[in-house]
Design an enzyme around this catalytic site. Structure first.
Site, PDB file in Angstrom:
ATOM      1  N   SER A 145      -7.610  -1.821   6.094  1.00 15.77           N
ATOM      2  CA  SER A 145      -8.519  -1.519   4.891  1.00 15.77           C
ATOM      3  C   SER A 145      -9.493  -1.259   6.046  1.00 15.77           C
ATOM      4  O   SER A 145      -9.922  -1.645   7.236  1.00 15.77           O
ATOM      5  CB  SER A 145      -8.980  -2.640   4.030  1.00 15.77           C
ATOM      6  OG  SER A 145     -10.280  -2.449   3.679  1.00 15.77           O
ATOM      7  N   TYR A 158     -10.857 -11.509   1.728  1.00 14.37           N
ATOM      8  CA  TYR A 158     -10.317 -10.319   1.815  1.00 14.37           C
ATOM      9  C   TYR A 158     -10.675  -9.601   3.249  1.00 14.37           C
ATOM     10  O   TYR A 158      -9.602  -9.243   3.834  1.00 14.37           O
ATOM     11  CB  TYR A 158     -10.872  -9.175   0.469  1.00 14.37           C
ATOM     12  CG  TYR A 158     -10.050  -7.765   0.628  1.00 14.37           C
ATOM     13  CD1 TYR A 158      -8.880  -7.608  -0.064  1.00 14.37           C
ATOM     14  CD2 TYR A 158     -10.712  -6.797   1.423  1.00 14.37           C
ATOM     15  CE1 TYR A 158      -8.282  -6.389   0.102  1.00 14.37           C
ATOM     16  CE2 TYR A 158     -10.120  -5.418   1.383  1.00 14.37           C
ATOM     17  CZ  TYR A 158      -8.681  -5.387   0.864  1.00 14.37           C
ATOM     18  OH  TYR A 158      -8.264  -4.035   0.637  1.00 14.37           O
TER      19      TYR A 158
HETATM   20  P1  NAI Z   1      -2.423  -2.404  -6.214  1.00 12.58           P
HETATM   21  O1  NAI Z   1      -3.238  -3.318  -6.933  1.00 12.58           O
HETATM   22  O2  NAI Z   1      -2.143  -0.833  -7.226  1.00 12.58           O
HETATM   23  O3  NAI Z   1      -1.331  -2.645  -5.592  1.00 12.58           O
HETATM   24  C1  NAI Z   1      -1.009  -3.968  -5.010  1.00 12.58           C
HETATM   25  C2  NAI Z   1       0.285  -4.009  -5.178  1.00 12.58           C
HETATM   26  O4  NAI Z   1       0.684  -5.470  -4.487  1.00 12.58           O
HETATM   27  C3  NAI Z   1       0.863  -4.306  -6.732  1.00 12.58           C
HETATM   28  O5  NAI Z   1       1.992  -3.609  -7.056  1.00 12.58           O
HETATM   29  C4  NAI Z   1       0.986  -5.758  -6.740  1.00 12.58           C
HETATM   30  O6  NAI Z   1       1.857  -6.150  -7.794  1.00 12.58           O
HETATM   31  C5  NAI Z   1       1.393  -6.064  -5.564  1.00 12.58           C
HETATM   32  N1  NAI Z   1       1.362  -7.600  -5.132  1.00 12.58           N
HETATM   33  C6  NAI Z   1       0.421  -8.425  -5.234  1.00 12.58           C
HETATM   34  N2  NAI Z   1       0.749  -9.837  -5.001  1.00 12.58           N
HETATM   35  C7  NAI Z   1       1.826  -9.610  -4.287  1.00 12.58           C
HETATM   36  C8  NAI Z   1       2.784 -10.522  -3.867  1.00 12.58           C
HETATM   37  N3  NAI Z   1       2.518 -11.819  -3.649  1.00 12.58           N
HETATM   38  N4  NAI Z   1       4.139 -10.144  -3.371  1.00 12.58           N
HETATM   39  C9  NAI Z   1       4.576  -8.843  -3.735  1.00 12.58           C
HETATM   40  N5  NAI Z   1       3.678  -7.852  -4.090  1.00 12.58           N
HETATM   41  C10 NAI Z   1       2.521  -8.140  -4.503  1.00 12.58           C
HETATM   42  O7  NAI Z   1      -3.749  -1.533  -5.701  1.00 12.58           O
HETATM   43  P2  NAI Z   1      -3.452  -0.807  -4.029  1.00 12.58           P
HETATM   44  O8  NAI Z   1      -5.131  -0.148  -3.935  1.00 12.58           O
HETATM   45  O9  NAI Z   1      -2.135   0.192  -4.191  1.00 12.58           O
HETATM   46  O10 NAI Z   1      -3.434  -1.747  -2.952  1.00 12.58           O
HETATM   47  C11 NAI Z   1      -2.398  -1.727  -1.941  1.00 12.58           C
HETATM   48  C12 NAI Z   1      -2.843  -2.251  -0.819  1.00 12.58           C
HETATM   49  O11 NAI Z   1      -3.948  -1.307  -0.030  1.00 12.58           O
HETATM   50  C13 NAI Z   1      -3.529  -3.625  -0.558  1.00 12.58           C
HETATM   51  O12 NAI Z   1      -3.007  -4.137   0.454  1.00 12.58           O
HETATM   52  C14 NAI Z   1      -5.198  -3.212  -0.728  1.00 12.58           C
HETATM   53  O13 NAI Z   1      -5.713  -4.214  -0.038  1.00 12.58           O
HETATM   54  C15 NAI Z   1      -4.800  -2.010   0.397  1.00 12.58           C
HETATM   55  N6  NAI Z   1      -6.109  -1.221   0.145  1.00 12.58           N
HETATM   56  C16 NAI Z   1      -6.501  -0.538  -0.866  1.00 12.58           C
HETATM   57  C17 NAI Z   1      -7.620   0.309  -0.875  1.00 12.58           C
HETATM   58  C18 NAI Z   1      -7.860   0.979  -2.209  1.00 12.58           C
HETATM   59  O14 NAI Z   1      -9.131   1.478  -2.126  1.00 12.58           O
HETATM   60  N7  NAI Z   1      -6.928   1.150  -3.117  1.00 12.58           N
HETATM   61  C19 NAI Z   1      -8.590   0.313   0.103  1.00 12.58           C
HETATM   62  C20 NAI Z   1      -8.126  -0.535   1.396  1.00 12.58           C
HETATM   63  C21 NAI Z   1      -6.915  -1.165   1.429  1.00 12.58           C
END
Ligand code: NAI
Length: 261
Positions: A145, A158
């Site tokens: 991130s 985080y």
């Molecule tokens: P999201 O909430 O849609 O995706 C996160 C996913 O991780 C979900 O599908 C969730 O079910 C899964 N997850 C959560 N805990 C888990 C576990 N213990 N085991 C397996 N899966 C698990 O949100 P997003 O934005 O797609 O996030 C994905 C990654 O991107 C994360 O690492 C987040 O920190 C990172 N990120 C996102 C940003 C954004 O603006 N959307 C910015 C910077 C980083």
């Protein structure tokens, strides 16, 4: 499109939504075979599997919690059993929750660290062990991130996890470079995914985020997925131990944009 990716095998964690979903589908468009990991939403994971097959790749949905060692081992095994190998490990799963630091419990802190940082450690090291055992010159891509470098009040767990991923990636990249295994990070800024849905639904909060983005746009998941495809491809064959930020310039100290300091 990257021709060398065709037929390659990837695991994408947290692939039933947001960035993981976009990356898994993009890998499908590259005609890759993808293990679509999900935590607790099998229907959404199956939709991603269908989209990948539709795009010309192959895929299977596999449940697993990335903070649990046996589950992560199960994802690598699934790639081996289903598709015969593992070329790309995409550690995407992550969580966040706003809590003022002085009220944050150890349990709150450890929850985020265990998914974001320990989950990335488990995915990276188990993938590398598999690649070494099978003589594969593969790659690991970790979802970091902008908060691997930008401090974030109320999100100390985080920001600590993403700062930790920066050093985890650099250390593993150095340790395994001579084996032909590349390890890199993607560092998104503000992207339109479920993790931000509540914030972006509030117009005032959204405008506040936009004021921190020199390009004045929220990013789309596909703009992050294209970076994952690039990093996985041979076009990035000499790239290791780095973070590719996808942030519309968020890290450029936007409050300095008027040239006053
Ligand atoms: P999201 O909430 O849609 O995706 C996160 C996913 O991780 C979900 O599908 C969730 O079910 C899964 N997850 C959560 N805990 C888990 C576990 N213990 N085991 C397996 N899966 C698990 O949100 P997003 O934005 O797609 O996030 C994905 C990654 O991107 C994360 O690492 C987040 O920190 C990172 N990120 C996102 C940003 C954004 O603006 N959307 C910015 C910077 C980083």
């Amino acid at each position: 499109m990257y021709e060398d990716l065709q037929g390659k095998v990837a695991v994408v964690t947290g692939a039933s939504s947001g960035l993981g979903k976009a990356i898994a589908v993009r890998f499908g468009q590259e005609k890759m075979n993808v293990i679509v990991n999900y935590l607790n939403n099998p229907d959404e994971a199956e939709e991603v599997v269908t989209a990948i097959k539709h795009a010309g790749g192959d895929a299977a949905a596999v449940q697993g919690d990335v903070s649990k060692e046996a589950d992560v081992a199960g994802l690598i095994e699934a790639a081996h059993d289903r598709f015969g190998t593992l070329d790309v490990m995409m550690n995407n799963a992550g969580i966040q929750k706003e809590i003022e630091s002085h009220t944050m419990s150890l349990a709150d802190y450890e929850k985020v660290i265990s998914v974001n940082l320990s989950g990335t450690f488990l995915g990276s090291t188990k993938a590398i062990a598999y690649m070494l055992e099978h003589g594969i010159k593969g790659c690991v891509i970790n979802m970091s991130s902008v908060h691997e470098v930008i401090p974030w009040p109320h999100f100390v767990h985080y920001a600590s996890s993403k700062g930790g991923i920066k050093m985890l990636t650099q250390t593993l990249a150095l340790e395994y470079a001579a084996k032909g295994i590349r390890v890199n990070n993607i560092g998104p800024g503000a992207i339109n995914t479920p993790i931000n849905a509540e914030k972006f639904a509030d117009e005032e909060a959204k405008q506040e985020v936009l004021s921190m983005i020199p390009m004045k746009e929220i990013g789309e998941p596909e703009q992050v997925a294209s970076i994952a495809a690039f990093l996985a491809s041979e076009q990035a064959g000499y790239v290791t131990g780095t973070t590719l930020f996808v942030d519309g310039g968020m890290k450029l100290y936007p409050s300095f944009r008027a040239g006053k300091g």
